[in-house]
Design an enzyme around this catalytic site. Structure first.
Site, PDB file in Angstrom:
ATOM      1  N   LYS B  80       0.846  -1.191   0.000  1.00  0.00           N
ATOM      2  CA  LYS B  80       0.000   0.000   0.000  1.00  0.00           C
ATOM      3  C   LYS B  80       0.884   1.243   0.000  1.00  0.00           C
ATOM      4  O   LYS B  80       1.907   1.276   0.702  1.00  0.00           O
ATOM      5  CB  LYS B  80      -0.897  -0.038   1.243  1.00  0.00           C
ATOM      6  N   SER B 155      -9.695   1.452   2.602  1.00  0.00           N
ATOM      7  CA  SER B 155      -8.807   2.218   1.747  1.00  0.00           C
ATOM      8  C   SER B 155      -7.701   1.402   1.082  1.00  0.00           C
ATOM      9  O   SER B 155      -7.086   1.876   0.137  1.00  0.00           O
ATOM     10  CB  SER B 155      -8.163   3.340   2.561  1.00  0.00           C
ATOM     11  N   SER B 179      -9.883  -0.797   6.864  1.00  0.00           N
ATOM     12  CA  SER B 179      -9.283  -0.570   5.550  1.00  0.00           C
ATOM     13  C   SER B 179      -8.515  -1.748   4.966  1.00  0.00           C
ATOM     14  O   SER B 179      -8.125  -1.700   3.805  1.00  0.00           O
ATOM     15  CB  SER B 179      -8.362   0.651   5.584  1.00  0.00           C
TER      16      SER B 179
END
Lengths: 103, 487
Positions: B80, B155, B179
């Protein structure tokens, strides 16, 4: 605004934007005021909970004063750090005048 | 979804360590899949193809020299883009960090590399991890590999989509309110939020520091366990890191749930949870019971207030954490005559609308006159949630609930209504507030044919039984489908 009484106003949002160092257009002020009010209205459901005498939780772990041995270790590379800065002078971060306008 | 280099991470590592496969070939195969399909999915913001090839060649040389490169030898990992990678752009999907190259690696990145894993690219996210659909990215949305008209969740939507599409066998995400688990659920992969403090946050760009936790995304429970074993364990560089070594998870993974007491959280099966999702959670409870667990209804009354507490606490912490983006030391600077004006111009140009909303919400609930009513109250509600979980864990070893209220929703469906978007985190948020671990396991499909995730929750440091229950669910699904776990 009592506990969670009255709604957040456009003036509140403008004031908070100043605190947060953000500049909002008139349209953004309008939009954000409505959106923040909707979230705060939803959040008002916590008022129904009796929290008298409840200790607030700031953090899930009971850790306090975490210390390490006081030994010298390599730090980050200064040139690499300064290389990421928008402006540098004499190995320092360069910023515009802090007070007032340019002379 | 078919033609992927479809080996599990642990199988790849075993083959590379044994000299039966070259890490360089593994990397090239995955890069080929990415080139073929990521134009459509947009999971990656930055491909680390050169880095990955050279790292893989290094691993192959070590194997040839008779050395062991580690438990994840040659396994590509999608990171990420809020995890710092030295010299490689780390944008947080924000204009304000668009050209920033960190001067250090996150601890999780160093540990992956030390274990022989190969970072293959940086994945898309909602800006600064604020969002539930990966649509709040300054660089465009990611699409769900199961249906490109739908969101992957967020996310960590880029990492979840990358794993689901076969771009990488493993992914890392961060989970502040769901997330990792929410996109894992919507993309049909396994996602884990470990116990707060189990994985070092050093080098994770901070959103809400008392809630943030890094964790694995993987096609299978065993692969998620292998990844967590590598990244967990005390780190002196993170003062909130729990002392002690990483837990051993894989050794006990197949020991089942016979005799464990499992509670199904009634408060998270009612209003707002789609009937097809509810049906999958009930089927999961049945599967655990069939495996010998003692399954009953459980009540955790305060979880119903988790969403409200979270959307007061997380923005408050975010408003403080994001004060550092001032155009002085790194990142974007928009020039202006004074430093104060430069700060405002930089932040106004650099942050997207959701980040601005959360900074303002946080500044508001912390501001004089409102602090006690909002932030203080929310912190007390957090205590109640922790108490209610503790009470439930006097009766139960594990708890079960949905990961998300619905399957993946269409792109654009919730972007103009932040509250509707926030509601998609209602089942995941309580674990962040309590600091306890939770795992989302794919457990079949909804009426629309899209993946449904089921969550297993455990008390702090209860990862081992949590993973065992997840493995039982995975096995039950494989049995139901008459095939291996869906990758």
């Amino acid at each position: 605004m009592g506990a969670m009484g009255g709604r957040i106003s456009r003036d509140d949002v403008a004031y908070v934007a100043g605190l947060a160092r953000l500049e909002l257009s008139e349209d953004e002020l309008e939009l954000f005021t409505g959106q923040l009010a909707a979230v705060l209205d939803h959040a008002a459901d916590v008022e129904a909970l009796d929290t008298e005498g409840v200790v607030p939780t700031a953090h899930p772990l009971p850790l306090v004063n975490v210390l390490r041995d006081d030994v010298v270790r390599p730090g980050l590379d200064r040139d690499e750090i300064l290389g990421a800065a928008p402006a540098v002078e004499e190995q320092r971060f360069r910023v515009p005048p802090v007070l007032g306008e340019l002379p | 979804m078919g033609e992927r280099p479809n080996l599990a991470a642990t199988e790849i590592a075993a083959a590379v360590r044994a000299g039966e496969r070259r890490a360089a070939d593994v990397v090239d195969e995955h890069l080929a899949v990415i080139r073929e399909r990521d134009g459509e999915i947009h999971a990656f913001l930055t491909l680390m193809d050169e880095h990955a090839r050279s790292a893989a060649e290094g691993i192959d040389r070590r194997v040839a020299a008779g050395e062991d490169p580690g438990p994840l030898a040659g396994v590509p990992v999608a990171l990420k883009d809020n995890l710092c990678t030295r010299g490689v752009p780390t944008t947080c999907s924000s204009r304000i960090l668009e050209h920033w190259r960190p001067p250090y690696d996150a601890t999780v990145v160093s540990r992956l590399v030390a274990a022989g894993a190969v970072p293959i690219g940086k994945t898309n996210l909602d800006e600064f991890a604020m969002g539930s659909s990966t649509e709040n990215s300054a660089f465009g949305p990611t699409r769900n590999p199961h249906d490109t008209g739908r969101v992957p969740g967020g996310s960590s939507g880029g990492s979840a989509a990358a794993v689901a599409a076969g771009f990488a066998p493993l992914g890392l995400g961060s989970d502040t309110g769901g997330s990792i688990r929410q996109p894992a659920g919507l993309c049909g992969v396994v996602g884990v939020k470990p116990t707060y403090g189990m994985v070092s946050r050093y080098g994770l760009v901070a959103f809400a520091s008392s809630l943030d936790q890094i964790g694995p995304l993987a096609p299978t429970v065993a692969d998620a366990a292998a990844l967590l074993e590598v990244i967990a364990g005390h780190d002196p560089l993170d003062s909130t890191s729990i002392p002690g070594p990483a837990p051993a998870l894989r050794a006990s993974l197949d020991q089942g749930v016979d005799g464990l007491r499992v509670g199904v959280i009634t408060e998270l099966l009612g209003e707002g949870i789609a009937p097809d999702v509810r049906a999958r959670v009930e089927a999961a409870a049945d599967a655990l019971a069939a495996a010998g667990a003692k399954v009953e209804e459980a009540s955790v009354p305060a979880v119903g207030f988790g969403l409200s507490a979270y959307y007061l606490i997380a923005p408050a912490e975010a408003s403080s954490n994001l004060a550092r983006y001032d155009g002085v030391r790194y990142g974007l600077r928009v020039e202006a005559p004074t430093t104060g004006a430069m700060n405002v111009a930089t932040r106004t140009a650099g942050f997207g609308p959701e980040v601005k909303r959360r900074i303002m919400m946080g500044s508001f609930v912390l501001s004089s006159g409102y602090y006690d009513a909002y932030y203080g109250k929310a912190q007390k509600v957090r205590t109640l949630i922790i108490r209610d979980f503790a009470a439930a864990y006097e009766t139960f070893d594990l708890l079960v609930c949905p990961t998300t209220p619905t399957t993946a929703f269409p792109l654009g469906a919730k972007v103009s209504d932040p509250l509707a978007m926030y509601l998609s985190d209602v089942c995941t948020i309580p674990s962040n507030l309590s600091g306890d671990p939770a795992i989302s396991v794919p457990f079949g499909r909804g009426d629309d044919g899209l993946p449904v995730g089921v969550q297993v929750l455990a008390p702090a440091l209860g990862e081992a039984p949590m993973f065992r229950a997840a493995a039982v669910l995975e096995h039950a699904m494989a049995g139901a489908a008459g095939e291996g776990p869906s990758r």
